[in-house]
Design a protein around this motif. Sequence first.
Motif, PDB file in Angstrom:
ATOM      1  N   ARG A 310       4.442   9.545   4.000  1.00 48.37           N
ATOM      2  CA  ARG A 310       4.962  10.644   4.816  1.00 48.37           C
ATOM      3  C   ARG A 310       6.379  10.337   5.245  1.00 48.37           C
ATOM      4  NH1 ARG A 310      -0.256  10.210   8.459  1.00 48.37           N
ATOM      5  NH2 ARG A 310      -1.777  11.110   7.022  1.00 48.37           N
ATOM      6  N   GLU A 311       7.301  11.125   4.712  1.00 52.34           N
ATOM      7  CA  GLU A 311       8.729  10.998   5.047  1.00 52.34           C
ATOM      8  C   GLU A 311       9.121   9.540   5.216  1.00 52.34           C
ATOM      9  OE1 GLU A 311       9.353  13.502   8.389  1.00 52.34           O
ATOM     10  OE2 GLU A 311       8.767  15.287   7.290  1.00 52.34           O
ATOM     11  N   MET A 312       8.868   8.779   4.147  1.00 54.11           N
ATOM     12  CA  MET A 312       9.029   7.343   4.237  1.00 54.11           C
ATOM     13  C   MET A 312      10.415   6.903   3.777  1.00 54.11           C
ATOM     14  SD  MET A 312       7.051   4.604   2.071  1.00 54.11           S
ATOM     15  CE  MET A 312       8.370   4.355   0.994  1.00 54.11           C
ATOM     16  N   TRP A 313      11.000   5.995   4.522  1.00 50.96           N
ATOM     17  CA  TRP A 313      12.313   5.424   4.182  1.00 50.96           C
ATOM     18  C   TRP A 313      12.177   3.914   4.130  1.00 50.96           C
ATOM     19  CZ3 TRP A 313      17.224   8.185   4.344  1.00 50.96           C
ATOM     20  CH2 TRP A 313      17.077   9.564   4.591  1.00 50.96           C
ATOM     21  N   HIS A 314      13.012   3.297   3.299  1.00 48.63           N
ATOM     22  CA  HIS A 314      13.085   1.845   3.383  1.00 48.63           C
ATOM     23  C   HIS A 314      14.532   1.388   3.254  1.00 48.63           C
ATOM     24  CE1 HIS A 314      11.334  -2.148   3.517  1.00 48.63           C
ATOM     25  NE2 HIS A 314      12.310  -2.498   2.704  1.00 48.63           N
ATOM     26  N   ALA A 322      16.979   1.803   0.105  1.00 51.03           N
ATOM     27  CA  ALA A 322      16.322   1.739  -1.199  1.00 51.03           C
ATOM     28  C   ALA A 322      15.453   2.965  -1.447  1.00 51.03           C
ATOM     29  CB  ALA A 322      15.478   0.477  -1.300  1.00 51.03           C
ATOM     30  N   LEU A 323      14.859   3.502  -0.400  1.00 51.79           N
ATOM     31  CA  LEU A 323      14.004   4.690  -0.550  1.00 51.79           C
ATOM     32  C   LEU A 323      14.397   5.705   0.506  1.00 51.79           C
ATOM     33  CD1 LEU A 323      10.522   3.014  -1.095  1.00 51.79           C
ATOM     34  CD2 LEU A 323      11.919   4.126  -2.829  1.00 51.79           C
ATOM     35  N   LYS A 324      14.517   6.945   0.044  1.00 47.02           N
ATOM     36  CA  LYS A 324      14.954   7.995   0.966  1.00 47.02           C
ATOM     37  C   LYS A 324      13.899   9.081   1.068  1.00 47.02           C
ATOM     38  CE  LYS A 324      19.552   7.169  -0.746  1.00 47.02           C
ATOM     39  NZ  LYS A 324      20.334   7.526  -1.901  1.00 47.02           N
ATOM     40  N   ASN A 325      13.312   9.208   2.214  1.00 47.64           N
ATOM     41  CA  ASN A 325      12.468  10.354   2.520  1.00 47.64           C
ATOM     42  C   ASN A 325      11.446  10.657   1.428  1.00 47.64           C
ATOM     43  OD1 ASN A 325      11.656  12.369   4.170  1.00 47.64           O
ATOM     44  ND2 ASN A 325      13.154  13.869   3.419  1.00 47.64           N
ATOM     45  N   ILE A 326      10.567   9.720   1.164  1.00 44.62           N
ATOM     46  CA  ILE A 326       9.564   9.905   0.111  1.00 44.62           C
ATOM     47  C   ILE A 326       8.289  10.479   0.728  1.00 44.62           C
ATOM     48  CG2 ILE A 326       8.224   8.749  -1.690  1.00 44.62           C
ATOM     49  CD1 ILE A 326      10.980   8.137  -2.349  1.00 44.62           C
ATOM     50  N   SER A 327       7.895  11.654   0.276  1.00 45.34           N
ATOM     51  CA  SER A 327       6.616  12.225   0.700  1.00 45.34           C
ATOM     52  C   SER A 327       5.812  12.538  -0.546  1.00 45.34           C
ATOM     53  CB  SER A 327       6.843  13.515   1.495  1.00 45.34           C
ATOM     54  OG  SER A 327       7.459  13.211   2.721  1.00 45.34           O
ATOM     55  N   LEU A 328       4.731  11.784  -0.736  1.00 47.18           N
ATOM     56  CA  LEU A 328       3.914  11.941  -1.932  1.00 47.18           C
ATOM     57  C   LEU A 328       2.454  11.944  -1.543  1.00 47.18           C
ATOM     58  CD1 LEU A 328       5.471   9.243  -4.294  1.00 47.18           C
ATOM     59  CD2 LEU A 328       5.612  11.704  -4.652  1.00 47.18           C
ATOM     60  N   LYS A 329       1.649  12.634  -2.346  1.00 49.30           N
ATOM     61  CA  LYS A 329       0.194  12.542  -2.170  1.00 49.30           C
ATOM     62  C   LYS A 329      -0.399  12.204  -3.519  1.00 49.30           C
ATOM     63  CE  LYS A 329      -0.741  15.624   1.654  1.00 49.30           C
ATOM     64  NZ  LYS A 329      -0.827  17.032   2.006  1.00 49.30           N
ATOM     65  N   ILE A 330      -1.218  11.175  -3.562  1.00 48.30           N
ATOM     66  CA  ILE A 330      -1.883  10.835  -4.813  1.00 48.30           C
ATOM     67  C   ILE A 330      -3.377  10.992  -4.610  1.00 48.30           C
ATOM     68  CG2 ILE A 330      -2.360   8.943  -6.422  1.00 48.30           C
ATOM     69  CD1 ILE A 330       0.661   8.279  -6.080  1.00 48.30           C
ATOM     70  N   GLY A 345      14.150   2.201  -7.405  1.00 49.63           N
ATOM     71  CA  GLY A 345      13.258   2.013  -6.266  1.00 49.63           C
ATOM     72  C   GLY A 345      11.783   2.038  -6.615  1.00 49.63           C
ATOM     73  N   LYS A 346      11.443   1.951  -7.894  1.00 44.19           N
ATOM     74  CA  LYS A 346      10.038   2.059  -8.304  1.00 44.19           C
ATOM     75  C   LYS A 346       9.200   0.919  -7.735  1.00 44.19           C
ATOM     76  CE  LYS A 346      10.794   1.878 -12.789  1.00 44.19           C
ATOM     77  NZ  LYS A 346      12.213   1.543 -12.809  1.00 44.19           N
ATOM     78  N   THR A 347       9.675  -0.300  -7.962  1.00 44.68           N
ATOM     79  CA  THR A 347       8.898  -1.450  -7.491  1.00 44.68           C
ATOM     80  C   THR A 347       8.857  -1.484  -5.966  1.00 44.68           C
ATOM     81  OG1 THR A 347       9.423  -2.665  -9.493  1.00 44.68           O
ATOM     82  CG2 THR A 347       8.689  -3.951  -7.632  1.00 44.68           C
ATOM     83  N   THR A 348       9.979  -1.154  -5.320  1.00 44.59           N
ATOM     84  CA  THR A 348       9.997  -1.093  -3.854  1.00 44.59           C
ATOM     85  C   THR A 348       8.936  -0.107  -3.370  1.00 44.59           C
ATOM     86  OG1 THR A 348      12.359  -1.509  -3.915  1.00 44.59           O
ATOM     87  CG2 THR A 348      11.466  -0.672  -1.863  1.00 44.59           C
ATOM     88  N   LEU A 349       8.831   1.029  -4.044  1.00 46.56           N
ATOM     89  CA  LEU A 349       7.854   2.037  -3.637  1.00 46.56           C
ATOM     90  C   LEU A 349       6.421   1.512  -3.768  1.00 46.56           C
ATOM     91  CD1 LEU A 349       7.299   4.904  -2.688  1.00 46.56           C
ATOM     92  CD2 LEU A 349       7.384   5.670  -5.058  1.00 46.56           C
ATOM     93  N   VAL A 350       6.079   0.919  -4.919  1.00 42.61           N
ATOM     94  CA  VAL A 350       4.687   0.473  -5.061  1.00 42.61           C
ATOM     95  C   VAL A 350       4.381  -0.712  -4.148  1.00 42.61           C
ATOM     96  CG1 VAL A 350       4.359   1.421  -7.368  1.00 42.61           C
ATOM     97  CG2 VAL A 350       5.087  -0.950  -7.120  1.00 42.61           C
ATOM     98  N   LYS A 351       5.399  -1.503  -3.808  1.00 41.82           N
ATOM     99  CA  LYS A 351       5.143  -2.586  -2.854  1.00 41.82           C
ATOM    100  C   LYS A 351       4.784  -2.020  -1.482  1.00 41.82           C
ATOM    101  CE  LYS A 351       7.386  -6.630  -4.766  1.00 41.82           C
ATOM    102  NZ  LYS A 351       8.553  -7.525  -4.702  1.00 41.82           N
ATOM    103  N   HIS A 352       5.267  -0.811  -1.192  1.00 38.33           N
ATOM    104  CA  HIS A 352       4.849  -0.144   0.040  1.00 38.33           C
ATOM    105  C   HIS A 352       3.407   0.323  -0.051  1.00 38.33           C
ATOM    106  CE1 HIS A 352       9.134   0.093   1.101  1.00 38.33           C
ATOM    107  NE2 HIS A 352       8.692   0.222   2.331  1.00 38.33           N
ATOM    108  N   PHE A 353       3.017   0.789  -1.227  1.00 38.82           N
ATOM    109  CA  PHE A 353       1.640   1.272  -1.398  1.00 38.82           C
ATOM    110  C   PHE A 353       0.635   0.179  -1.038  1.00 38.82           C
ATOM    111  CE2 PHE A 353       2.851   4.448  -5.012  1.00 38.82           C
ATOM    112  CZ  PHE A 353       3.457   5.256  -4.069  1.00 38.82           C
ATOM    113  N   VAL A 354       0.958  -1.067  -1.439  1.00 38.36           N
ATOM    114  CA  VAL A 354      -0.012  -2.141  -1.236  1.00 38.36           C
ATOM    115  C   VAL A 354       0.263  -2.942   0.037  1.00 38.36           C
ATOM    116  CG1 VAL A 354      -0.518  -2.373  -3.677  1.00 38.36           C
ATOM    117  CG2 VAL A 354       1.302  -3.750  -2.664  1.00 38.36           C
ATOM    118  N   GLY A 355       1.288  -2.565   0.783  1.00 44.05           N
ATOM    119  CA  GLY A 355       1.533  -3.218   2.063  1.00 44.05           C
ATOM    120  C   GLY A 355       2.353  -4.488   1.996  1.00 44.05           C
TER     121      GLY A 355
END
Lengths: 574, 294
Positions: A310-314, A322-330, A345-355
Amino acid sequence: MAEPIVTIENLSFTYPSGERKALDNVNIAINEGEFVVVMGANGAGKTTLCLTLNGVIPSLINGTYEGKIIIDGLQTTKTPIFNLAQKVGITLQDPESQLLAPSVKSEVIFGPENLGIPREEILKRLAYALKVTRLDGKEAASPLQLSGGQKQRLALACAIAMQTKILILDEPTSQLDPIGTTEVFSVTKDLNKKFGITVIMTEHKSEEIADFADRVILLHEGKVVADGNPHEVFQNEQLFNESKVKLPQVSQLFHWINKHEKAKEFPVTLEEGISALSKLFEEKKIHEKKGYMINRAESSHSDKVVLETREMWHTYPPDFVALKNISLKIYEGEFVALIGQNGAGKTTLVKHFVGLLKPTKGNVVVLGEDTKKKTAAQLSRNIGLVLQNPDHQLFAQSAEEEVAFGPTNLGLSKEEVDKRVDEALKLVGLEKMRKAYPFRLSFGDRRKLAVAAIYAMKPSVFILDEPTTGQDFQGRYDIVEIAKNLNERGNAVVMITHDMELVTRYSHRTIVLGNGEVILDGPTHEVFEKPDVLQTTYLKPPQIGQLAQALEKQGVHKDIITVDEFKESLSFRK
Amino acid sequence: MAIEYVAGNSPIHRLNPITKVFFSLYIIFVTLGLRDIFSLAIVLVSIMVLWALAGIPRLLSRFKFLFVIMLASGAIWVAAQTLLWMFGGPYISVFEFNIPFWPVDKPFGRIYFQGLTYGLAMVIRIVCIFSCVPLLTLTTSVPQIAVSLQKLKFPYKFNFAFSTAVRFSPLIFTTYYDIKDAQVLRAHDIDKMSYLDKVRKAFVPVVTPLFMSLLRRSDDLEIAIESRAFGAPVKRTFVEEFRFTHVDYIFLIVMALFAALVIYGQIYWQGYFVPSDWMWWVPSWAKPPTFLPT
């Protein structure tokens, strides 16, 4: 005709630990100025061939060596490596580990300095080498700051500074993103065409190979099974299937067309494919099926959201966003591809998925739980990520021990762990290797083992970070088939890859990242219908999609993205 | 990293690395020789001027916390020196007490002025010596250091090992963190373990892959080095060369003048110059008389 610059005669080589010959009676003669591409599955002997050419085999790596190689008049077994180094330059697969100096300049001059070449001459060579590899102005930069494509070009510059007439590139692009691949190929092409350097390259990317190779050599289990120009060699479909090497998509399509309607010429490149196919259309030998609709299994996911941002930034410190305002639903049961150039920012994004990373703004929610409240280790029972390099996680003495590690850490009972180990090894097809030492497995099998190790934790969301890096065609399909299998059991799968063909074959939905933002998100075929948007992050639709888009006027569906879809849409004159 | 080279074009960057190494040794010599805080403060100020010239404050602004720690430990040092000093001179009596059987016949709990200055001098001395480190490391690139080592007649193999190690250490760190992450994803979280668990089982799953990946890397590296003619039996060329320029000469002259001034000042006020007791290797007949304030 002039003497060939490279002559390989009856060459065989067996590694001390090898069960069969890595190279088996190889005979090749290469003329000066040729661009030769060596194809073959992993384990076919490509790297071994490269290392015999510059004398590393048998000088550094011992084994049973038969036959001989003559490079520009010198026999490799009788010439010290430092002399051969002035004839043959080599770049290795891993752009990282072949660079050893603290700056670009000292990297390039390292070789000539070792040879004791006068200072003025070295500086001239440095300027030249950096110019032809388009790295001028980067002398003081550290090799670590360069992108993957630049690193490979630097490795090329180092070879050029030795003034070699022959360049060997061992899978130079297998670890690069599309833009890096393009950079390396175009520089190599220049070196060959403009500067007359003989190039010997091993490579899997058949579409690019068809564009610039003068000659293709196909290796299978150490033997040369085909040798000729791309037009000749790519005609032999059966041979390529047996050797587990991919043909360009255009050629795949025409092998099928030729069975029905013999086309005059056999296309291997996109341009040739467009002209050959439009000719067939003009002659009315072939046409689109009337009222044909592409039969796409609509993605059959449920409504349950398993992963949400939800409106995620990193922001990395100090101030890199590295990540700007990502809102996704899987959703549960989805197969999602995540694509974009390196640094998007692909790897940065998935590293957020897994914490492993926490958002600096906004939230990530996994199965209803905010990742900020959990550690990555706690989240690992719900969401699994297989990282890029399997060698970064394998440590145990046997495959089963390796797979048992995760579930044991979760505190499961012995029976449950054993059950999961059996199941996971079966899933990836390694049940016969359960006692094998992980480091002894082939690269493809190590990667499968890494997947099994995550599978045994039974997460409901699977993420694969570039499972295709360094893999041949068969290895790629094996691993993605496993992912598909998991997906069919109702798990959500997210896959990062640079292989557009895999994306089009497997994923229902594709998310394109560019500069830390989601620039496209939708059903895969819709995403690939927008080549201009993809271009902004240096991506292209797969070759077959480009072919379909180019032939839109002839009535071809422009949303075709796989060879099978193309075949289905065509029909022949009665 | 805190001490990694940052490219720049200040006079300090342009100095010959040998001059910079010489400067660090010189600062050690001078600060150990000087005893009064005013001269030491002048040395510190001049080092700070060089810092400003090299643009170091900007580069180190990220490490403010380090300076805070240094400042705090310096203050503790001064306080301890002040309270434990027991030699003559004026003092303020705070809370006098005696420890039975203490060999010195003076009470504790007095603040001596001399103790204060002694502690301050000690702290300034240490700060001076440490301040020289970034002057060398932040303004000198690894190839420059390697060339200087070459000039100082270190064997080339040693230099090569040195610069390769510097080049690969960040890579080892990133690999280590990647591996740690990979194992966290299998619920093996080193950071969250108890100390006992850490010792017992934490590191095998992290160190094994690290070790294997380094071995694999070194194989690749060997191929890369050999195929670029490393160890060819010819006289190696060194492209990078550093000459002593006028900046170096100015620097060296200023250093020499300053050193002369220090020695002259010491002799003028004290009657002799003694770098410090660290000159234990000087034969006793050549040693100046021991100085103890009374």
